[in-house]
Design an enzyme around this catalytic site. Structure first.
Site, short mmCIF file in Angstrom:
data_model
loop_
_atom_site.label_atom_id
_atom_site.label_comp_id
_atom_site.label_asym_id
_atom_site.label_seq_id
_atom_site.Cartn_x
_atom_site.Cartn_y
_atom_site.Cartn_z
N ILE A 89 9.21 5.16 -0.57
CA ILE A 89 9.63 3.87 -0.05
C ILE A 89 8.75 2.75 -0.60
O ILE A 89 9.25 1.66 -0.94
CB ILE A 89 9.60 3.89 1.49
CG1 ILE A 89 10.69 4.82 2.02
CG2 ILE A 89 9.76 2.48 2.08
CD1 ILE A 89 10.57 5.15 3.50
N GLY A 90 7.45 2.98 -0.70
CA GLY A 90 6.56 1.97 -1.24
C GLY A 90 6.90 1.59 -2.66
O GLY A 90 6.91 0.41 -3.02
N TYR A 146 1.74 12.98 14.27
CA TYR A 146 2.36 11.96 13.43
C TYR A 146 3.13 10.96 14.28
O TYR A 146 3.01 9.74 14.11
CB TYR A 146 3.29 12.62 12.41
CG TYR A 146 4.04 11.65 11.54
CD1 TYR A 146 3.45 11.11 10.40
CD2 TYR A 146 5.35 11.27 11.84
CE1 TYR A 146 4.14 10.22 9.59
CE2 TYR A 146 6.05 10.38 11.04
CZ TYR A 146 5.45 9.86 9.91
OH TYR A 146 6.13 8.98 9.13
N SER A 202 8.23 4.70 12.11
CA SER A 202 9.08 5.88 11.91
C SER A 202 9.92 6.11 13.15
O SER A 202 9.49 5.78 14.27
CB SER A 202 8.22 7.12 11.63
OG SER A 202 9.01 8.29 11.64
N THR A 207 0.85 -1.19 0.00
CA THR A 207 0.00 0.00 0.00
C THR A 207 0.89 1.24 0.00
O THR A 207 2.00 1.22 0.53
CB THR A 207 -0.95 0.03 1.21
OG1 THR A 207 -0.20 0.16 2.42
CG2 THR A 207 -1.79 -1.25 1.25
N GLY A 208 0.38 2.31 -0.61
CA GLY A 208 1.23 3.49 -0.76
C GLY A 208 2.41 3.17 -1.65
O GLY A 208 3.54 3.62 -1.40
N GLY A 209 2.17 2.41 -2.72
CA GLY A 209 3.25 1.92 -3.56
C GLY A 209 3.54 2.73 -4.80
O GLY A 209 4.32 2.28 -5.65
#
Length: 250
Positions: free
Chosen positions: A19-20, A151, A138, A13-15
Site C-alpha cells: 500500500i505504501g 496486531y 486496519s 513510511t513503509g513506502g
C-alpha cells in the site's frame, strides 16, 4: 491523473512495497516530491525505479527513533517542510493467545504504535499548518480475527491517535485521519499466510467474506489515501475511512 499535489512534499513510511508503494507512486504521478522509507535497501532501490518522478528513499526502521530523525533531517535539508505525512509502516504476525511471547508483543507494538507515534511527533516542526496526516489502521482494529489479537490492539491504538491528535493540532489546522484497509493483495499478505496452496485457500475464504466478492488492490487503497490527503477532504478530520469492500460493515 490530476496535479493535486504538484510541488507538495509528501512522506510515506513503509513506502517500498504494498500500500505504501502504491500511495507513493500515486502521489508522485500527481506532481509531489516524495520521500519513502523501508528497512531493506534493495526494496527501496526497486521502489524508486518504479515510482519515478521526484522521489527520495531513506533506509530506516520507524521503530528506531534515530532512523526517524535521519529521515526528517533529509527532508529538512532539501525542503524544510512536509505537506502530507502518510504514517504507513507497520506489520503483524499470526500468533494465538497462549503462544504470545514478550518478543512478539514488543515487536508489534514498537512497529505499529511507537513507530506511528514518533513518526508523527517528530514531524511536527516540519509539518505545514494545514497539513494532512494519514495513519494506517486496519479492519482488525474493530473486528475479531483469530490469532491476531496483538496486531488488532495496535491498530485500535492507531485509530485512537487520530481522534486525539486532531484536538492537539487543531490550532495548526492539521488534519489527522486513519485509512483502514481490509484484506489487500500485497506481498505482506503472502508472508502472513505462508504462501503456497494454503495461502491461496485462505485468500479465497476471506474473499468470500467480503461483500465486494474479492480482496482489495493496493492502488485502490492508495486512491483513498490521496483523497484524505487532498483539498477534496478539507472538512474530513479524525475519521477512520474503511477501504475494505464492506467487510467491516456487516
Amino acid at each position: 491523473m490530476t496535479n493535486r499535489f504538484n510541488n507538495k512534499v509528501v512522506v510515506v513510511t513503509g513506502g517500498s512495497s504494498g500500500i505504501g508503494l502504491a500511495a507513493a507512486t500515486a502521489f508522485s504521478a500527481e506532481g509531489a516530491h516524495v520521500y519513502i522509507t523501508g528497512r531493506r535497501q534493495e526494496a527501496l532501490d526497486a521502489a524508486v525505479k518504479q515510482i519515478g518522478g521526484r522521489v527520495v528513499a531513506v533506509r530506516g526502521d520507524m521503530a528506531d527513533l534515530a532512523d526517524i530523525d535521519r529521515l526528517y533531517e533529509t527532508v529538512r535539508k532539501e525542503h524544510s517542510r512536509i505537506d502530507v505525512l502518510f504514517a504507513n509502516a507497520g506489520g503483524g504476525e499470526i500468533v494465538p493467545l497462549g503462544e504470545i511471547t514478550e518478543v512478539h508483543y514488543q515487536r508489534t507494538f514498537d512497529t505499529n504504535v511507537k513507530g506511528v507515534l514518533f513518526t508523527v511527533q517528530k514531524a511536527l516542526p516540519l509539518l505545514q499548518d494545514g497539513a494532512s496526516v494519514i495513519l494506517t489502521g486496519s479492519t482488525a482494529g474493530i473486528t475479531g480475527t483469530p490469532a491476531f489479537s496483538v496486531y488488532g490492539a495496535t491498530k485500535a491504538a492507531v485509530r485512537s491517535f487520530a481522534r486525539n491528535w486532531i484536538l492537539d493540532l487543531k490550532d495548526r489546522h492539521i488534519r489527522v485521519n486513519a485509512i483502514s484497509p481490509g484484506v489487500t493483495d500485497t506481498a505482506g499478505l503472502d508472508e502472513l499466510f505462508g504462501g503456497g496452496e494454503s495461502a491461496q485457500g485462505t485468500r479465497d475464504y476471506l474473499a468470500g467474506l467480503i461483500p465486494a466478492g474479492r480482496i482489495g488492490r493496493p492502488d485502490e487503497i492508495a486512491r483513498a489515501v490521496l483523497f484524505l490527503a487532498s483539498e477534496d477532504a478539507s472538512f474530513v478530520n479524525g475519521v477512520e475511512l474503511f477501504a475494505d469492500g464492506g467487510q467491516a460493515q456487516i
